[in-house]
Write an enzyme that holds these catalytic residues in place. Structure first.
Site, PDB file in Angstrom:
ATOM      1  CE  LYS A 184      -3.060   3.181   0.883  1.00  0.00           C
ATOM      2  NZ  LYS A 184      -2.129   4.296   0.552  1.00  0.00           N
ATOM      3  CD  GLU A 259      12.286   4.077   8.880  1.00  0.00           C
ATOM      4  OE1 GLU A 259      12.140   5.113   9.576  1.00  0.00           O
ATOM      5  OE2 GLU A 259      12.391   4.086   7.649  1.00  0.00           O
ATOM      6  CB  CYS A 293      12.686   8.866   9.128  1.00  0.00           C
ATOM      7  SG  CYS A 293      11.108   8.674   8.349  1.00  0.00           S
ATOM      8  CD  GLU A 394      10.456  12.965  11.663  1.00  0.00           C
ATOM      9  OE1 GLU A 394       9.292  12.650  11.964  1.00  0.00           O
ATOM     10  OE2 GLU A 394      11.225  12.192  11.088  1.00  0.00           O
TER      11      GLU A 394
HETATM   12  C1  SIN Z   1      13.446   7.378   5.729  1.00  0.00           C
HETATM   13  O1  SIN Z   1      13.586   8.575   5.790  1.00  0.00           O
HETATM   14  O2  SIN Z   1      12.458   6.845   6.217  1.00  0.00           O
HETATM   15  C2  SIN Z   1      14.427   6.464   5.044  1.00  0.00           C
HETATM   16  C3  SIN Z   1      15.738   7.068   4.792  1.00  0.00           C
HETATM   17  C4  SIN Z   1      16.770   6.105   4.269  1.00  0.00           C
HETATM   18  O3  SIN Z   1      16.498   4.921   4.017  1.00  0.00           O
HETATM   19  O4  SIN Z   1      17.891   6.550   4.136  1.00  0.00           O
END
Ligand code: SIN
Length: 494
Positions: A184, A259, A293, A394
């Site tokens: 998805k 994650e 992230c 963030e």
């Molecule tokens: C992410 O920002 O979720 C992944 C970043 C990455 O795999 O380097």
């Protein structure tokens, strides 16, 4: 920044997703519009599917599972290898599609396709190495076998910021182990996902082994997690949504890997190599316009190097070129949407209202037509305090906040003072400090003199509220495998 007409030559609109080997629309014909964040131009329509199509996708994945599972790992490996080759063949086409729907500069999108293909290549190799074990038995008439078997139907729920890599990081190991999968993708960036599905089909992935459904995220996720046939879910996205999915996974004790959000600290020590530290911070902070992230979100700089670092970082940030990601030389693309822009502006306004000083940037750019009003000037901001929003959340934008520190202990305490634990970075030339700080940081990923730690073979994932489990390399296989213990009593010798 200059206007461009490059974005008008996008892919043909399409309205199909993939279920059980068939390209189909939503049952009720509804669609989602996909727009280029750089220009707001409509680039495609994809099906707005919901709970019924999600169940149909589970039906298809469950039906395909026994045959895919029964295929020798070496055969699954060949299919994955072809998938990898096709991604390499189509790198430019996929990258362009990604830039159109996500906005990141074309060079970065190409880098992401290479990164994404790396997960497929690694998993193709790993498919041949899903080993079991034997354990020495406690008595001569017994044998103890450990089998590693695919869990069954699995689900990937992926974000918009890495439209290819977050899919292959989940899909490739699932396929390698013998699982089937329903993907998805984020509603903002479904086109790369659908293009990858086309390549998977071309590579010879059988019908139902890979399904991609687009549509209502909550409805689809609820339906998938309510289905006891789904045995594992891998999610990349916000901590808030991750917690909600985890609660839903409890219903059937579905395996789940998360994650989630990050709030990455960077520690620049007095003994750092200034050039390496500046380049590392720029690489981490400004990748994908700060929409990752793992990007630097709090930059702690020791007092002895502070002025030189701030000056050098300011100059490097001023030189970054902002614009439509399809234009040559652009390094910073648009933010994904207006909500993303509102958050960035709120963080900067809050910091300034509480006494922070802008060294570079600090404002939304007045974009000439046909560009959308969604570009933020890369920013360096100083005088950040613990009460400011930017220090606690963030930002997901191109803002580098600087905080001065005196001692190593103080910097580590500030770096760890957060519920997040995804990525952290530090810069030093002292080997003893390097080991000490790497051990003290409560983060799943640590970049030591390295602002770009993401590679397909390493375990990617976070501690605390940044996640559960690890993706990448051999570690990615765990989610998709059950460990079975067979205790075998031999017949007595006649
Ligand atoms: C992410 O920002 O979720 C992944 C970043 C990455 O795999 O380097």
């Amino acid at each position: 920044m200059k206007p461009t007409d490059a974005a008008t030559s996008g892919p043909a609109p399409q309205d199909r997703a993939l279920i059980g080997g068939a390209w189909r629309g939503a049952l009720d014909g509804r669609v989602i519009e996909v727009r280029n964040p750089a220009t707001d131009e409509l680039i495609a329509r994809v099906p707005r599917m919901g709970a019924t199509e999600a169940t149909q996708a589970v039906d298809a994945a469950a039906k395909a599972f026994p045959a895919w599972k029964a295929l020798p790992g070496a055969e699954r490996s060949k299919v994955l290898r072809r998938f990898f080759d096709l991604m390499v063949r189509d790198e430019m086409r996929l990258a362009r599609l990604m830039t159109l729907e996500e906005g990141k500069p074309l060079s970065e999108a190409r880098g992401e396709i290479t990164y994404a293909a790396g997960f497929v290549e690694w998993s193709a190799e790993e498919a041949k190495r899903v080993y079991g074990e034997t354990i020495p038995a406690p008595s001569p008439d017994k044998r103890i076998l450990i089998l590693r078997q695919p869990v069954g139907v699995t689900v990937a729920i992926t974000p918009w910021n890495f439209p290819a890599a977050m899919i292959t990081r989940k899909l490739a190991p699932a396929l390698a182990t013998g699982c089937t999968m329903i993907v998805k993708p984020a509603s903002a960036t479904p086109l790369t996902a659908l293009a990858l599905a086309e390549l998977a089909v071309e590579a010879g992935v059988p019908a139902g082994v890979v399904n991609v459904i687009t549509g209502d995220a909550r409805e689809i996720a609820d339906s998938l997690l309510a289905d006891a046939r789904v045995r594992a879910v891998s999610f990349t996205g916000s901590t808030e949504v991750g917690k909600a999915l985890m609660a839903k996974a409890a219903r059937h004790v579905t395996k789940i890997e998360l994650e989630l959000g990050g709030h990455a600290p960077v520690l620049v020590f007095d003994d750092a190599d200034l050039e390496v530290a500046v380049a590392g911070v720029v690489a981490s902070k400004f990748r994908n316009a700060g929409q990752t992230c793992i990007c630097a979100n709090r930059i702690y700089v020791q007092a002895g190097i502070y002025e030189r670092f701030a000056e050098a970082l300011g100059l490097a940030v001023m030189s970054l070129r902002v614009g439509n990601g399809l234009d040559e030389g652009v390094q910073i693309g648009p933010l994904i949407d207006d909500a993303g822009m509102a958050k960035v502006e709120a963080h900067v306004a809050d910091a300034v209202a509480q006494g922070a000083r802008i060294r570079v940037g600090g404002y939304r750019l007045a974009a000439p037509a046909p560009l959308a009003d969604r570009f933020f000037e890369p920013t360096v901001i100083e005088g950040i305090t613990s009460a400011m929003l930017i220090n606690n959340e963030e930002t997901f934008g191109p803002i580098a906040p600087l905080i001065r520190f005196e001692s190593e202990a103080e910097a580590i305490a500030m770096a760890n003072d957060t519920p997040y634990g995804l990525a952290a970075y530090f810069f030093t030339r002292d080997a003893s400090r390097l080991m000490r700080v790497a051990e003290a940081l409560e983060y799943g990923i640590v970049g030591a003199n390295d602002g770009a730690p993401s590679i397909p073979q390493a375990p990617f994932g976070g501690m605390k509220e940044s996640g559960l489990g690890r993706e990448g390399g051999k570690y990615a296989m765990d989610l998709f495998l059950e460990t079975k213990y067979v205790s075998w009593a031999l017949e007595p010798t006649k």
